[in-house]
Scaffold this active site. Structure first.
Site, PDB file in Angstrom:
ATOM      1  CB  CYS A   1       6.148  67.900-110.921  1.00 54.09           C
ATOM      2  SG  CYS A   1       6.042  68.384-112.648  1.00 54.09           S
TER       3      CYS A   1
ATOM      4  CD  GLU B   1      -2.070  52.274-111.202  1.00 56.51           C
ATOM      5  OE1 GLU B   1      -1.400  51.898-110.236  1.00 56.51           O
ATOM      6  OE2 GLU B   1      -1.553  52.779-112.224  1.00 56.51           O
TER       7      GLU B   1
END
Length: 486
Positions: A286, A181
């Site tokens: 990551c 979102e």
């Protein structure tokens, strides 16, 4: 097209843009300025159910489309992505904040994932062994599994969705996509181009929202598999909840990637490699290097050069080409990162480059500059936790063995890198390090899309990673056929 008007984001269900049936929305700011650029709906369960029903209906025909035809359809999508590379990169910079250079690189990696998906006719081929017994043949056939879903993070709003839905759809499945979102605009454009390429309605559905959408996906009985990329706690939750409801799940999680710097490294290239890994994309990835284990023999020289080069990095709006470090995604994340920096200072680490004091230079965005700590140890939170920011910790070690031991003590095991000119050192590192993706003199060891992407330990929950043959296996099921004819 990028406009200055505030956009109200919609869902895309069964080939149409539709308003969410819920009333709750969340503001989407430009991280570089804090100004609102859109409102995204926090869709309720009912929207997910409609998307799943559309995908389920589309599966009945899409799964029967010949594999080469599905691949040809993806070639059209690939062409549209290539034609719109510049626009896609600008959308990423607008809503994510990463520099336009980094965003352009992400667009290219996403396109490469679609290139992989177009090769599905090769990847889906089964196996056969004739005459396994007198007059009997054996074979393995691959089939799609049904409706599948993807839950993707904010930090790679193009690349990670494109890891998922093109390959799943190429394998004959239909898809429900829930992107972050925090970055809903790029997802809209990906879906627009997908249907511009001529895909049947319902093959790809987009539901915007937050945790309610996630829970609805995990609990829906008609969704057969879920792909997820995000933080370790949420990945663990997605894996445990999804498997409890009988789903196949791949959940890529957090990281604390270490780089080991050996005395025989190429110093200049090593410094630039560490800077690129630690500080590009504001450290919000990551595969970022967050810890350097540097051998004592070269530590002082390496650190001196690293600090000097880091201090040259410019921080600011990603649309300005001179800037290297863009904003963090939200003010709340910025405050969290500042808390970690303060924690490192309180725990006794030496702050060599302080990224906290830059507001007067960059304005109102969510900025934290490149930050470097020396004298870090395993008892400190800045070594233990995934910070997800341009914060680099340096640990001095006596040799390669100690560097490997340090790296393997982390609960994460996503990526790890060694900088060396010794083949023997590289071999020792490769064979003894605990990480899913390993680099030798490669600053970010994220593999190309035709290799699998997945870590170990708390960096991955599941069996099959994304991309490559792992991805095809995840999105298909096997049938073993034993047959004879009279």
């Amino acid at each position: 097209m990028i406009t200055t008007e505030i956009k109200r984001v919609k869902n895309h269900i069964n080939g149409e843009w539709v308003e969410s049936t819920g009333t709750e929305v969340e503001a989407v700011p430009n991280p570089a300025t804090g100004k609102i650029i859109a409102y995204v709906p926090l869709s309720p369960k009912e929207d997910v159910e409609k998307a799943v029903e559309a995908a389920k209906a589309a599966y009945e025909t899409w799964s029967k489309v010949p594999v080469p035809n599905r691949s040809r359809q993806l070639y059209k999508y690939l062409q549209l992505l290539q034609e719109n590379k510049e626009e896609l990169a600008k959308i990423i910079t607008l809503e994510n904040g990463k520099t336009l250079t980094d965003a352009t690189g992400e667009v290219q990696r996403g396109i490469e994932a679609v290139e992989l998906a177009t090769s599905t006719p090769n990847l889906m081929m089964g196996q056969a062994l004739p005459n396994i017994a007198s007059g009997i043949d054996g074979s393995i056939w691959r089939y799609p599994i049904g409706v599948v879903a993807g839950i993707t993070p904010f930090n790679f709003p193009m690349m990670i969705p494109l890891w998922m839905f093109p390959l799943a759809i190429a394998c004959g499945n239909t898809f429900v996509l829930k992107t972050s979102e925090r970055t809903p605009l790029l997802a809209e454009r990906l879906v627009e181009l997908f249907y511009e390429a001529g895909f049947p309605k319902g093959v790809l559905n987009l539901v915007q929202g937050g945790k309610d959408v996630v829970n609805s996906i995990l609990e829906n009985k008609d969704i057969q598999a879920v792909s997820f990329v995000g933080s370790e706690p949420v990945a663990r939750y997605v894996y445990e909840t999804g498997t409890k409801h009988g789903k196949r799940v791949q959940a890529l999680a957090g990281a604390k990637n270490h780089a080991i710097v050996m005395p025989d490294c190429n110093l200049e290239k090593t410094v630039q490699g560490v800077i690129g890994s630690a500080f590009a994309s504001s450290g919000e990835r990551c595969m970022a290097c967050s810890v350097v284990a540097v051998v004592d023999e070269i530590a002082d020289e390496f650190i001196d050069v690293l600090v000097a080069e880091t201090k040259k990095l410019k921080v600011g709006d990603g649309f300005h080409e001179d800037n290297y470090v863009g904003p963090l995604i939200r003010e709340s994340h910025k405050e969290r990162v500042l808390g970690y920096i303060n924690s490192g200072v309180a725990d006794g680490a030496t702050l060599l480059v302080d990224g906290r004091k830059i507001k007067e230079e960059v304005g109102e965005g969510y900025f934290v500059g490149a930050t470097i700590f020396d004298g870090v140890n395993q008892e400190m939170k800045i070594w233990q936790d995934e910070i997800f920011a341009p914060v680099l910790s340096i640990v001095r070690v006596k040799d390669l063995e100690e560097g490997i031991k340090l790296t393997n003590q982390s609960k994460f095991a996503n990526g790890a890198v060694i900088y060396t000119s010794s083949g023997k050192h590289a071999q020792t590192f490769r064979d003894n390090i605990d990480a899913g993706m390993i680099g030798v003199n490669v600053n970010v060891p994220a593999p190309m899309a035709f290799f699998a992407f997945a870590g170990n330990k708390a960096s991955f929950f599941g069996d099959l990673g994304t991309n490559g043959t792992d991805g095809v296996q995840f999105y298909t099921r096997k049938k073993v056929v034993t047959e004879r004819w009279f």
